[in-house]
Design a protein around this motif. Sequence first.
Motif, short mmCIF file in Angstrom:
data_model
loop_
_atom_site.label_atom_id
_atom_site.label_comp_id
_atom_site.label_asym_id
_atom_site.label_seq_id
_atom_site.Cartn_x
_atom_site.Cartn_y
_atom_site.Cartn_z
N ALA A 249 43.70 13.39 21.56
CA ALA A 249 44.43 13.61 22.78
C ALA A 249 43.95 13.92 24.00
CB ALA A 249 45.37 14.84 22.09
N GLY A 250 42.80 14.71 24.08
CA GLY A 250 42.18 15.12 25.16
C GLY A 250 41.64 13.81 26.04
N ARG A 251 40.92 12.87 25.09
CA ARG A 251 40.36 11.73 25.64
C ARG A 251 41.53 10.85 26.37
NH1 ARG A 251 36.39 7.47 23.10
NH2 ARG A 251 36.34 5.91 24.58
N LEU A 252 42.63 10.49 25.57
CA LEU A 252 43.91 10.08 26.03
C LEU A 252 44.38 10.53 27.33
CD1 LEU A 252 46.26 8.06 25.67
CD2 LEU A 252 47.13 9.78 24.02
N VAL A 253 44.56 11.63 27.28
CA VAL A 253 45.06 12.36 28.73
C VAL A 253 44.25 12.14 29.80
CG1 VAL A 253 45.89 14.52 29.89
CG2 VAL A 253 46.83 13.81 27.72
N GLU A 254 42.91 12.46 29.41
CA GLU A 254 42.03 12.25 30.51
C GLU A 254 41.76 10.93 31.08
OE1 GLU A 254 37.24 13.46 31.66
OE2 GLU A 254 37.94 13.44 29.42
N PRO B 65 54.07 19.54 27.66
CA PRO B 65 53.40 20.79 27.22
C PRO B 65 51.81 20.31 27.31
CG PRO B 65 55.31 20.85 26.20
CD PRO B 65 55.27 19.58 26.78
N TYR B 66 51.48 19.43 26.51
CA TYR B 66 50.03 19.09 26.36
C TYR B 66 49.23 18.59 27.65
CZ TYR B 66 45.41 17.72 24.56
OH TYR B 66 44.29 17.47 24.38
N VAL B 67 49.88 17.83 28.48
CA VAL B 67 49.51 17.63 29.73
C VAL B 67 49.23 18.51 30.61
CG1 VAL B 67 49.72 16.02 31.74
CG2 VAL B 67 50.14 15.13 29.36
#
Length: 111
Positions: free
Chosen positions: A56-61, A79-81
């Motif tokens: 998820a972190g890699r995707l958003v970054e 909320p995650y972003v």
Amino acid sequence: MSDTPTVTVQPVDARHRYEIHVDGVRAGLTAYRDRDGRRVFFHTEVDDAFAGQGLAGRLVEEALTDVRSRGMRIVPVCPYVAKFLKKHHEFDDITDPVTPDVLAWLEARLA
């Protein structure tokens, strides 16, 4: 031969999202709608089978880096972003606040 999986993030503009793939299998996505030069992120998910791998972190970054390269701004309704942005200040200069106006617009777009 390596056991390291191949992870890629791809924009899928026709579906208003970015997808992350692990060895060619879609593992997750972050969804958005565009408004006035802003990419309004409203949902991020990673399939349970791929949980705990930092996807998820890699995707958003990578999605936010793409937004920057397009000359757009970010509105973190998801909320995650929003949580990601609290820890990654390198995107502060292209992040706009979530406002009632944006939320009403987004609700109408998704209805």
